[in-house]
Structures are given as structure tokens and as C-alpha cells.
Design a protein around this motif. Structure first.
Motif, PDB file in Angstrom:
ATOM      1  N   MET A 193       0.833  -1.189   0.000  1.00  0.00           N
ATOM      2  CA  MET A 193       0.000   0.000   0.000  1.00  0.00           C
ATOM      3  C   MET A 193       0.878   1.253   0.000  1.00  0.00           C
ATOM      4  N   GLU A 194       1.967   1.215   0.783  1.00  0.00           N
ATOM      5  CA  GLU A 194       2.889   2.356   0.836  1.00  0.00           C
ATOM      6  C   GLU A 194       3.593   2.571  -0.501  1.00  0.00           C
ATOM      7  N   LYS A 195       3.755   1.487  -1.275  1.00  0.00           N
ATOM      8  CA  LYS A 195       4.410   1.583  -2.577  1.00  0.00           C
ATOM      9  C   LYS A 195       3.414   1.825  -3.698  1.00  0.00           C
ATOM     10  N   CYS A 196       2.140   2.016  -3.320  1.00  0.00           N
ATOM     11  CA  CYS A 196       1.065   2.247  -4.303  1.00  0.00           C
ATOM     12  C   CYS A 196       0.890   1.058  -5.245  1.00  0.00           C
ATOM     13  N   GLU A 197       1.146  -0.136  -4.733  1.00  0.00           N
ATOM     14  CA  GLU A 197       0.915  -1.356  -5.503  1.00  0.00           C
ATOM     15  C   GLU A 197      -0.477  -1.904  -5.199  1.00  0.00           C
TER      16      GLU A 197
END
Length: 302
Positions: free
Chosen positions: A123-127
Motif C-alpha cells: 500500500m505504501e508503494k502504491c501497488e
């Protein structure tokens, strides 16, 4: 040739396992076509696909239909999805059995807490990730595979958190060996599923199925009655029914009433197969072959 079911909690490394397994298979001596079937194949959003039971059911149905269309003795299909419900894994196992191919389950064994951390990191990597509510629901309903179940066997287990996932991972190496090993009559460590009457893929059109089955099975019955009338009541081995058809081996004499009962049972069981699609060029010959195989199992010595 084979159906591979990837199984595990959400965010447990299943897609990575599917990728490395596919790469390892491509580098093996197998000439089979390798294909991965997953949610991305249908351009589906994972949160929408698991938003409610109806959406999840539709997703499983789409995946199952694509697997059904794709499995054959010339390719290896890898199903990269949660496959978390044992009843659904059983359905996939049935597809493999109907196709007469090998079947394995590759399990990514990761604790729920670690899967949740990986989901947060993505989620933090926008995956692509799961919403918290959906993640917790899927994790709660996950049914761990059990090698004692035929639809979970053979079971190959990966430990992505402890050992990582590579083409050289022991479970992947073992899975590739199982999927590509050449088999013969003496092979015992590789199981190829065999279709039953209710799952065989021989199809008959709705208009012609009953006629073809009735005609073909009656012709076989007539051959048996004629052969018995010329014998002296002993076992009838090697009754020929025509070129390309299996021989009939009967361990005992069978009366006409029993033959009629077996014929009715066979027609009833065969009626459980799909009646959709155009009939093959030799419907009657296929029906005879299936009927003789059935009689050999019920009455024969083989």
C-alpha cells in the motif's frame, strides 16, 4: 498435461511463486505450453472481486471456466489466485480429472500477521493491495490445504517469509520434477488422474445424444449376447467390437436382464456429462468405447 493450483493467504507470495514456477518449467525439458491464469487475466480489481459473496462467486466462476477451456494434455495451467476454499479446490481437481492430467497444489505458507504487513508495505508503494476489511475477511475464511485430501494432493509447500521464493526453492524444484517426469506402467510416484464416466469429456448434442447412446450400447449388448450363445458358459475374453475399440473381457457369463440393467445405468451416468457443443465425428464409436470400458470395470478381469 497438468493443472497447478497456487494456494495461500492474501499477499502471501502466490504470484511470485507462480512466476518462478512458470520460469522453471520453461527451462525444463518439457515441451508443454505454460500458462498462468489469474485475476489480472480478466483485468479485475481485487477489492471489487472480493467485495461481497456474489462478486467472489462470479470471480471463481470466471476462473473455473477459463481453466476448463484451457486444460489439456499438451499444456501446464497454473491457477494463480487465493484458491482458499477447499470446495473450490475440489472443483478444480475435478476439472483435472475430467481432462486426464496431473494435478498439484503449491501452498505459500505464511502467517496471517506477516501477510498483513506485506499488504501494508504494498500500500505504501502504491501497488495493488487489499482493503483492510476485505483482507481480514479473506484471511478469516482461508481453509488450509491438507495433503490427506485428494484435491490437496500432492501438496508442495513454500515458506516465502522464512526462505524466500526462487526457481531453486526446494518446493518448486520438486514440483517441476513431478510435473515433467516421464511416466510408464512402472511409475508409482507420479499420479495422472483418470476421468470417470460422469466426468469424461465425450459430448453428445441434445438432439442426438439419447439416440446415439441407445444405438451404440444396444449394438454392444447384441455382440455380447451373440458371443455368449456360441460359448459354453465360461468366461469370454477378448471379444472384439471393431477396429479402434477396446476388447471386452468378461470374467463370467452375464444374463440379458443384468446386461439391460448395466446398459440403463451406463446411459444414466453418461447423461451427467455436458450436452452442449457439437458432437464429435464418431459419437457412436465414442459411446461404444465408454460402454465397453464401463463393462470391463463392472464385469471384467482387468
Amino acid at each position: 498435461m497438468a493443472l497447478v493450483v497456487i494456494c495461500g493467504q492474501p499477499c502471501s507470495g502466490k504470484s511470485t511463486a507462480a512466476f518462478f514456477l512458470a520460469e522453471a518449467l520453461k527451462e525444463s525439458e518439457s515441451n508443454s505450453t505454460i500458462r498462468i491464469i489469474d485475476e489480472a487475466s480478466f483485468h479485475l480489481d481485487r477489492n471489487q472481486s472480493y467485495a461481497n459473496m456474489t462478486a467472489e462467486k462470479n470471480l471463481r466462476g470466471a476462473l473455473r471456466s477459463e481453466v476448463d477451456r484451457s486444460v489439456s494434455k499438451d499444456n501446464i495451467i497454473i491457477v494463480d489466485s487465493l484458491n482458499s476454499i477447499k470446495g473450490y479446490r475440489y472443483e478444480l481437481w475435478c476439472l483435472a480429472r475430467a481432462a486426464g492430467i496431473r494435478y498439484i497444489v503449491l501452498f505459500c505458507d505464511v502467517e496471517e500477521t506477516q501477510c498483513k504487513k506485506w499488504n501494508e508495505q504494498r500500500m505504501e508503494k502504491c501497488e495493488a493491495t487489499y482493503d483492510d476489511t476485505i483482507f481480514e475477511d479473506l484471511a478469516r475464511r482461508f481453509e488450509r490445504p491438507d495433503r490427506r485430501n485428494r484435491w490437496d494432493s500432492p501438496l508442495f509447500e513454500l515458506s516465502p517469509y522464512k526462505d524466500g521464493i526462487q526457481k531453486s526453492s526446494a518446493a518448486i524444484v520438486d514440483a517441476v520434477s513431478y510435473l515433467t517426469k516421464k511416466v510408464d506402467s512402472k511409475t508409482r510416484d507420479v499420479k495422472i488422474l483418470h476421468p470417470t464416466i460422469a466426468t469424461q469429456s465425450t459430448r453428445f448434442s441434445e438432439a442426438n445424444s439419447l439416440y446415439e447412446l441407445d444405438r451404440a450400447t444396444q449394438e454392444v449388448t447384441n455382440v455380447i449376447v451373440e458371443a455368449q450363445s456360441q460359448s459354453i458358459g465360461g468366461p469370454l475374453n477378448g471379444i472384439s467390437l471393431g477396429q479402434g475399440l477396446p476388447t471386452l473381457n468378461m470374467s463370467r457369463s452375464v444374463g440379458l436382464p443384468e446386461l439391460r440393467r448395466l446398459r440403463r445405468t451406463f446411459i444414466k451416468l453418461t447423461g451427467q456429462t455436458s450436452l452442449s457443443g457439437p458432437p464429435p465425428p464418431s459419437d457412436a464409436e465414442s459411446a461404444k468405447r465408454m460402454f465397453v470400458d464401463y463393462l470391463n470395470r463392472e464385469l471384467g478381469t482387468t
